[in-house]
Design a protein around this motif. Structure first.
Motif, PDB file in Angstrom:
ATOM      1  N   LYS A  23      39.196  48.963  36.149  1.00 23.34           N
ATOM      2  CA  LYS A  23      38.342  50.231  35.981  1.00 23.34           C
ATOM      3  C   LYS A  23      39.150  50.929  34.967  1.00 23.34           C
ATOM      4  N   GLY A  24      38.933  51.063  33.640  1.00 24.97           N
ATOM      5  CA  GLY A  24      39.854  51.560  32.757  1.00 24.97           C
ATOM      6  C   GLY A  24      41.096  50.836  32.702  1.00 24.97           C
ATOM      7  N   ASN A  25      42.321  51.449  33.003  1.00 27.43           N
ATOM      8  CA  ASN A  25      43.567  50.992  33.166  1.00 27.43           C
ATOM      9  C   ASN A  25      43.962  50.724  34.524  1.00 27.43           C
ATOM     10  N   LYS A  26      43.000  51.134  35.526  1.00 29.30           N
ATOM     11  CA  LYS A  26      43.225  50.697  36.926  1.00 29.30           C
ATOM     12  C   LYS A  26      42.758  49.214  37.317  1.00 29.30           C
ATOM     13  N   SER A  27      43.786  48.621  37.791  1.00 23.76           N
ATOM     14  CA  SER A  27      43.550  47.087  38.046  1.00 23.76           C
ATOM     15  C   SER A  27      43.901  46.861  39.539  1.00 23.76           C
ATOM     16  N   LYS A  28      43.348  45.887  40.246  1.00 33.03           N
ATOM     17  CA  LYS A  28      43.728  45.369  41.558  1.00 33.03           C
ATOM     18  C   LYS A  28      43.318  43.843  41.570  1.00 33.03           C
ATOM     19  N   ILE A  29      44.313  42.924  42.068  1.00 34.56           N
ATOM     20  CA  ILE A  29      43.852  41.453  42.260  1.00 34.56           C
ATOM     21  C   ILE A  29      42.922  41.746  43.326  1.00 34.56           C
ATOM     22  N   ILE A  30      42.025  40.744  43.062  1.00 30.39           N
ATOM     23  CA  ILE A  30      40.868  40.701  44.493  1.00 30.39           C
ATOM     24  C   ILE A  30      41.006  39.286  45.026  1.00 30.39           C
ATOM     25  N   ALA A  31      41.498  38.338  44.067  1.00 26.84           N
ATOM     26  CA  ALA A  31      41.508  36.920  44.596  1.00 26.84           C
ATOM     27  C   ALA A  31      42.390  36.216  43.827  1.00 26.84           C
ATOM     28  N   LYS A  32      43.242  35.183  44.411  1.00 22.45           N
ATOM     29  CA  LYS A  32      44.049  34.235  43.705  1.00 22.45           C
ATOM     30  C   LYS A  32      43.646  32.946  44.305  1.00 22.45           C
TER      31      LYS A  32
END
Ligand SMILES: NC(=O)c1ccc[n+]([C@@H]2O[C@H](COP(=O)([O-])OP(=O)(O)OC[C@H]3O[C@@H](n4cnc5c(N)ncnc54)[C@H](O)[C@@H]3O)[C@@H](O)[C@H]2O)c1
Length: 373
Positions: free
Chosen positions: A300-309
């Motif tokens: 979301k814009g510059n925010k990010s989070k890994i949701i799966a690997k």
């Protein structure tokens, strides 16, 4: 010879025999089957190549190895035959397995033309057996993770999908039957992207438009695919498969743009250190990413989070997931996901893309599919 449903239901392990003991069997099917070792038993293998048979016996422990698929089926009586040969053999070998009472797990692409694929669908109905196609990419963790976001309060509706590949063909990747395919890139790889597009949008594209320019006239097959898919409600996908670029290789990256956020999926291991400044907020950042087989990142814009690997071999783990669904369905007498019937719609996109590139016109999928039924 024909195993009935009750017999399958009560079986501790499903008997699987494999036609074609080449790369996909060694690198994807056998690792996938070992993940499922409690549920299935590899009872035989078959290959016309003596070295492939030797490797299967000595390195992979397949004791019953044959040079002829019919002999293998008669002698090992499998419940499922996996067809892992080059695409031009899929139809005849799948039909032969069906005629001998087996279910079939066939590698992609199912057939070299739609009418030939329809023959498989009809034979499966006639013999009361299931044919499932190994377009397994939807079962990679990263794609399952992306799919879970669609429709969620964080992501909203999926509006647009962008997919791209940059891959360096080498002598090895083009050796053998692959180098002889004039319709190469979209047929052999693009098919995975079309399966993913159908999976994420849960709808069929109504229009496909493709260009396949050839800036190197000495090349025999397609090396650049520029494809647009449009859906009835205005949503769309843009696909660029690029086998010319000498830049960093990316096996398959996708960005799914939703109403409220985006998801970036990426197949391929990487370790990356990111540092820089977010220009709008004038804020420095530093991050370390370590992913083995791939990642899905919510942005979301510059925010990010890994949701799966994914782990080191997402091709095998997703095939195990897909094959697991297949055996569960046949044991319960249900229709498995991704049957040949369903795969016709993915395969049709491949041939429609070539037609669009050749005619330089967009192809309407309802008319295109209407012509082959
Ligand atoms: N789903 C995936 O991720 C994935 C990945 C790679 C390949 N594939 C597909 O798997 C299939 C095989 O690809 P591959 O890379 O293993 O090719 P490959 O050339 O490495 O292996 C094919 C094998 O089939 C054998 N063969 C040829 N004719 C035969 C016959 N008449 N009877 C028995 N065996 C015969 C060859 O000797 C060879 O060992 C293709 O359709 C390819 O598109 C799928």
């Amino acid at each position: 010879m024909i195993s009935n449903l009750n017999a399958l239901k009560n079986k501790d392990s499903i008997r699987v025999a494999i036609i074609g003991l080449g790369a996909v069997t060694r690198n994807i099917h056998l690792p996938a089957y070992s993940i499922l070792a409690k549920k299935i038993k590899v009872v035989g293998g078959c290959d016309t190549d003596v070295e492939a048979r030797k490797t299967a016996r000595e390195k992979f422990g397949i004791t019953e190895v044959f040079d002829n698929p019919l002999k293998m089926i008669e002698s090992t009586v499998p419940d499922i035959v996996s067809v892992c040969t080059p695409p031009f053999l899929h139809v005849e070998q799948t039909l032969m397995a069906l005629e001998n009472g087996c279910h079939v797990f066939c590698e992609k692409p199912l057939a070299e033309s739609l009418p030939r694929a329809v023959q498989i669908v009809k034979a499966a109905e006639e013999f009361g057996r299931q044919v499932v196609v190994n377009n397994q990419f939807p079962y990679m963790n990263i794609h399952l993770g992306a799919k879970r976001m669609i429709g969620s309060p964080e992501f909203g509706r999926l509006l647009f999908l962008q997919a791209w590949q940059t891959f360096h063909p080498t002598h090895d990747t083009e050796a053998g039957w692959r180098g002889e395919l004039q319709q190469r890139l979209c047929f052999e790889f693009g098919i995975h992207v079309f399966e993913l597009a159908r999976y994420f949008f849960e709808a069929e594209p109504v229009l496909i438009s493709a260009q396949m320019p050839q800036p190197q006239p000495d090349k025999f097959s397609d090396t650049l695919n520029l494809i647009t898919l449009e859906f009835a409600d205005g949503r769309a996908a843009s696909i660029i498969l690029n086998r010319l670029s000498k830049g960093p290789e990316r096996y398959l990256d996708m960005r799914l743009d939703g109403e409220l956020a985006s998801v970036h999926t990426s197949i391929g291991g990487s370790v990356g250190i990111k540092a820089g400044i977010h220009t709008r907020e004038k804020r420095p950042f530093l991050g370390i990413d370590f992913v083995k087989g791939g990642s899905a990142v919510l942005q979301k814009g510059n925010k990010s989070k890994i949701i799966a690997k994914d782990g080191i071999n997402p091709f095998a783990s997703s095939t195990a997931h897909h094959f697991g669904n297949f055996i569960k369905a046949i044991q319960e007498g249900e229709t498995p996901p991704a049957t040949a019937q369903d795969n016709l719609k993915t395969l049709a996109l491949v041939f429609a893309a070539y037609e669009s590139a050749k005619s330089r016109c967009a192809v309407k999928m309802d008319e295109y599919l209407g012509n082959i039924q």
